[in-house]
Scaffold this active site. Structure first.
Site, PDB file in Angstrom:
ATOM      1  N   ASN A  68       0.875  -1.176   0.000  1.00 36.59           N
ATOM      2  CA  ASN A  68       0.000   0.000   0.000  1.00 36.59           C
ATOM      3  C   ASN A  68       0.910   1.223   0.000  1.00 36.59           C
ATOM      4  OD1 ASN A  68      -1.760   2.076   0.515  1.00 36.59           O
ATOM      5  ND2 ASN A  68      -2.338   1.389   2.577  1.00 36.59           N
TER       6      ASN A  68
ATOM      7  N   LYS B 259       0.076   4.278  -0.194  1.00 33.66           N
ATOM      8  CA  LYS B 259      -0.526   5.471   0.427  1.00 33.66           C
ATOM      9  C   LYS B 259      -0.282   6.689  -0.489  1.00 33.66           C
ATOM     10  CE  LYS B 259      -0.023   3.154   4.815  1.00 33.66           C
ATOM     11  NZ  LYS B 259       0.163   3.218   6.251  1.00 33.66           N
TER      12      LYS B 259
ATOM     13  N   HIS C 100      -9.288   1.287   5.098  1.00 36.50           N
ATOM     14  CA  HIS C 100      -8.020   1.507   5.802  1.00 36.50           C
ATOM     15  C   HIS C 100      -8.250   2.469   6.973  1.00 36.50           C
ATOM     16  CE1 HIS C 100      -3.897   2.519   6.720  1.00 36.50           C
ATOM     17  NE2 HIS C 100      -3.538   1.460   6.022  1.00 36.50           N
TER      18      HIS C 100
ATOM     19  N   GLU D 262      -4.974  -4.770  10.763  1.00 38.32           N
ATOM     20  CA  GLU D 262      -3.926  -3.761  10.911  1.00 38.32           C
ATOM     21  C   GLU D 262      -4.163  -2.979  12.206  1.00 38.32           C
ATOM     22  OE1 GLU D 262      -2.119  -2.697   6.794  1.00 38.32           O
ATOM     23  OE2 GLU D 262      -3.770  -1.340   7.185  1.00 38.32           O
TER      24      GLU D 262
ATOM     25  N   GLY E 291       3.226   2.134  10.778  1.00 35.28           N
ATOM     26  CA  GLY E 291       4.263   3.153  10.627  1.00 35.28           C
ATOM     27  C   GLY E 291       5.017   3.485  11.898  1.00 35.28           C
TER      28      GLY E 291
ATOM     29  N   SER F  74       3.888  -2.244  10.235  1.00 34.41           N
ATOM     30  CA  SER F  74       5.337  -2.354  10.466  1.00 34.41           C
ATOM     31  C   SER F  74       5.923  -3.701  10.063  1.00 34.41           C
ATOM     32  CB  SER F  74       5.680  -2.015  11.921  1.00 34.41           C
ATOM     33  OG  SER F  74       5.344  -0.668  12.218  1.00 34.41           O
TER      34      SER F  74
HETATM   35  P1  13P Z   1       3.417   0.255   7.520  1.00 31.64           P
HETATM   36  O1  13P Z   1       3.845  -1.059   6.888  1.00 31.64           O
HETATM   37  O2  13P Z   1       4.161   1.445   6.968  1.00 31.64           O
HETATM   38  O3  13P Z   1       3.381   0.178   9.001  1.00 31.64           O
HETATM   39  O4  13P Z   1       1.889   0.499   7.029  1.00 31.64           O
HETATM   40  C1  13P Z   1       0.970  -0.525   7.179  1.00 31.64           C
HETATM   41  C2  13P Z   1      -0.262  -0.141   6.468  1.00 31.64           C
HETATM   42  O5  13P Z   1      -0.974   0.756   6.873  1.00 31.64           O
HETATM   43  C3  13P Z   1      -0.580  -0.868   5.216  1.00 31.64           C
HETATM   44  O6  13P Z   1      -1.864  -0.589   4.782  1.00 31.64           O
END
Ligand code: 13P
Length: 246
Positions: free
Chosen positions: A10, A12, A92, A163, A169, A208
């Site tokens: 993803n 983002k 999300h 998640e 993150g 993460s």
């Molecule tokens: P990270 O892998 O950067 O923690 O993000 C996870 C996420 O939100 C995937 O949709």
């Protein structure tokens, strides 16, 4: 049941034309990966990514439930398909929080996307406060119940991504015991909702995920892959995660 793993990235709000080289590198590696791989990109990059990596699954990060209409800034399932996307994320936590999306919105989006022919990754997860209060499992199950599409005709086209918001993150990851507890509870709920098909639906972990922790997360029962944010932005970080899913 043996489920083929899915490792989805993803991006983002990251990615410009210069980053298409990363999509190509990931798509090349995906051919021999032994698991399913996909990248969910900003809408602006989808069509170019599909042209750069023909046959490789490219997805959107959100979809509107309506076919078309007066919805400024939104993208419909027909538009994603028209751009060449084959899947989309819905629900999300960053959209649930920043855009105020409810479980009912997420359910409608998932149903519209599946009906139109997009595969769907539906995200759920608890906040830090909920985890600290010891209420993570019932909270996430309630979120799942209220967000699930009414029916799933082909379980290979629908995945759930657990998640935890506090793990996104942050570099923090739940213990493998906590991930296993949540995924097993989610599996039970998917079977209750869809019967045997609920056993075939993939449950991804997200938050993460890195090359250094992917293998131990993938080894947990009922973890059928990952939804990866930061570590999916370049092939150097993402390919070892794909390899760990073999
Ligand atoms: P990270 O892998 O950067 O923690 O993000 C996870 C996420 O939100 C995937 O949709």
């Amino acid at each position: 049941m043996a489920r083929r793993k899915l490792v989805a990235g993803n991006w983002k709000m990251h990615g410009l034309a210069a980053d298409l080289a990363e999509v190509v590198a990931v798509s090349n590696a995906a051919r021999t990966a032994g698991c399913d791989v996909a990248l969910c990109l900003p809408a602006t990059l989808i069509e170019r990514a599909v042209r750069a990596a023909p046959g490789f699954p490219i997805g959107g990060q959100d979809v509107h439930q309506a076919d078309k209409g007066a919805h400024t800034g939104c993208v419909s399932a027909a538009m994603l398909l028209d751009a060449g996307a084959s899947l989309t994320i819905v629900g999300h936590s960053e959209r649930r929080e920043a855009q105020g999306e409810t479980d009912a919105n997420v359910k409608a989006k998932a149903e519209a996307a599946l009906l139109a022919g997009l595969d769907v990754i539906l995200c759920i997860g608890e906040s830090d406060a909920v985890r600290e209060a010891g209420a993570a499992v019932p909270t996430v199950l309630a979120q799942l119940d209220a967000s699930l599409p009414a029916s799933v005709a082909d379980p290979s086209r629908f995945s759930v991504a657990y998640e935890p918001i506090w793990a996104i993150g942050t570099g923090k990851v739940p213990s493998v015991g906590d991930i296993g507890e949540m995924h097993s509870a989610l599996r039970g709920r998917l079977k209750a909702a869809y019967g045997e098909a609920g056993d075939a639906i993939r449950i991804l972990y997200g938050g993460s995920v890195k090359a250094s922790n992917a293998a131990e997360i993938f080894a947990v029962e009922d973890v059928d892959g990952a939804l990866v944010g930061g570590a999916s932005l370049n092939a150097t970080d993402f390919l070892p995660i794909i390899q760990a899913a073999r």
